[in-house]
Enzyme design. Structure first.
Site, PDB file in Angstrom:
ATOM      1  N   CYS A  41       0.869  -1.185   0.000  1.00 58.03           N
ATOM      2  CA  CYS A  41       0.000   0.000   0.000  1.00 58.03           C
ATOM      3  C   CYS A  41       0.902   1.231   0.000  1.00 58.03           C
ATOM      4  O   CYS A  41       2.070   1.144  -0.355  1.00 58.03           O
ATOM      5  CB  CYS A  41      -0.984  -0.024   1.169  1.00 58.03           C
ATOM      6  SG  CYS A  41      -0.253   0.142   2.815  1.00 58.03           S
ATOM      7  N   ASN A  67       2.378   1.440   4.375  1.00 64.58           N
ATOM      8  CA  ASN A  67       2.587   0.166   5.061  1.00 64.58           C
ATOM      9  C   ASN A  67       2.246   0.261   6.548  1.00 64.58           C
ATOM     10  O   ASN A  67       2.916  -0.320   7.392  1.00 64.58           O
ATOM     11  CB  ASN A  67       4.012  -0.336   4.845  1.00 64.58           C
ATOM     12  CG  ASN A  67       4.237  -1.789   5.255  1.00 64.58           C
ATOM     13  OD1 ASN A  67       5.305  -2.141   5.711  1.00 64.58           O
ATOM     14  ND2 ASN A  67       3.254  -2.653   5.096  1.00 64.58           N
ATOM     15  N   CYS A 119      -1.495   0.537   7.290  1.00 63.84           N
ATOM     16  CA  CYS A 119      -2.925   0.203   7.392  1.00 63.84           C
ATOM     17  C   CYS A 119      -3.290  -1.008   6.528  1.00 63.84           C
ATOM     18  O   CYS A 119      -3.421  -2.111   7.031  1.00 63.84           O
ATOM     19  CB  CYS A 119      -3.802   1.400   6.996  1.00 63.84           C
ATOM     20  SG  CYS A 119      -3.811   2.749   8.199  1.00 63.84           S
ATOM     21  N   ARG A 120      -3.450  -0.784   5.242  1.00 65.05           N
ATOM     22  CA  ARG A 120      -3.996  -1.819   4.364  1.00 65.05           C
ATOM     23  C   ARG A 120      -3.068  -3.013   4.166  1.00 65.05           C
ATOM     24  O   ARG A 120      -3.484  -4.163   4.317  1.00 65.05           O
ATOM     25  CB  ARG A 120      -4.370  -1.223   3.002  1.00 65.05           C
ATOM     26  CG  ARG A 120      -5.457  -0.180   3.093  1.00 65.05           C
ATOM     27  CD  ARG A 120      -5.655   0.538   1.776  1.00 65.05           C
ATOM     28  NE  ARG A 120      -4.477   1.373   1.506  1.00 65.05           N
ATOM     29  CZ  ARG A 120      -4.271   2.003   0.351  1.00 65.05           C
ATOM     30  NH1 ARG A 120      -5.130   1.878  -0.638  1.00 65.05           N
ATOM     31  NH2 ARG A 120      -3.209   2.756   0.185  1.00 65.05           N
ATOM     32  N   SER A 121      -1.817  -2.776   3.806  1.00 64.28           N
ATOM     33  CA  SER A 121      -0.940  -3.918   3.522  1.00 64.28           C
ATOM     34  C   SER A 121      -0.591  -4.725   4.775  1.00 64.28           C
ATOM     35  O   SER A 121      -0.561  -5.959   4.699  1.00 64.28           O
ATOM     36  CB  SER A 121       0.301  -3.498   2.734  1.00 64.28           C
ATOM     37  OG  SER A 121       1.054  -2.527   3.402  1.00 64.28           O
ATOM     38  N   ASP A 175      -7.977   3.825   1.424  1.00 62.82           N
ATOM     39  CA  ASP A 175      -7.016   3.953   2.511  1.00 62.82           C
ATOM     40  C   ASP A 175      -7.713   4.462   3.776  1.00 62.82           C
ATOM     41  O   ASP A 175      -8.123   5.624   3.846  1.00 62.82           O
ATOM     42  CB  ASP A 175      -5.914   4.927   2.101  1.00 62.82           C
ATOM     43  CG  ASP A 175      -4.735   4.918   3.046  1.00 62.82           C
ATOM     44  OD1 ASP A 175      -4.892   4.453   4.205  1.00 62.82           O
ATOM     45  OD2 ASP A 175      -3.654   5.378   2.634  1.00 62.82           O
TER      46      ASP A 175
END
Length: 142
Positions: A7, A10, A12-14, A111
């Protein structure tokens, strides 16, 4: 199977995708990275850790790192959280490298650092993880 989730920062999402996939595919090598380097060494963002923890996913041991060109050689598949991440990854692709890079989901995973919808992002990530595991092109024996 070695899979890298990417993301922007690095945090939140990933890392959430890394946590989800570590639970669902414990025999795979799973990692995450960000296209930007602002948060290198930081743990996942607190509200994302809390949202994941409510689902039984512990992200506390993860630390942010920046995507590197060498990741194309380290992983069998690179998964981007949105189209901008995908474009940023592809710009770094070495000549003659064929490592597949794909989107996590059919639509961008928004995000949550900006939207504040951590549960919504996790819903999309968990749904996409189910699809990823079912995809024959990512099965180790294929």
């Amino acid at each position: 199977m070695r899979v890298l989730f990417v993301c922007l920062g690095n945090i939140c999402r990933s890392p959430a995708a890394e946590g989800v996939m570590r639970q669902r595919a414990p025999d795979w090598v799973i990692d995450s990275a960000g296209t930007g380097g602002w948060h290198v060494g930081d743990p996942p963002y607190g509200p994302m850790q809390q949202a994941a923890q409510r689902r039984g996913i512990d992200l506390s041991d993860l630390r942010a790192r920046q995507f590197q060109t060498a990741d194309f050689d380290r992983f069998d598949l690179i998964v981007a959280m949105d189209r901008q991440n995908l474009a940023d990854i592809e710009r770094l692709r070495p000549r003659d490298n064929a490592t597949p890079v794909r989107l996590m989901a059919e639509k961008d995973v928004p995000d949550p650092y900006y939207t504040r919808d951590f549960d919504g992002a996790l819903d999309l990530i968990e749904e996409a993880a189910t699809s990823l595991l079912a995809c024959k092109s990512v099965q180790p024996d294929q």
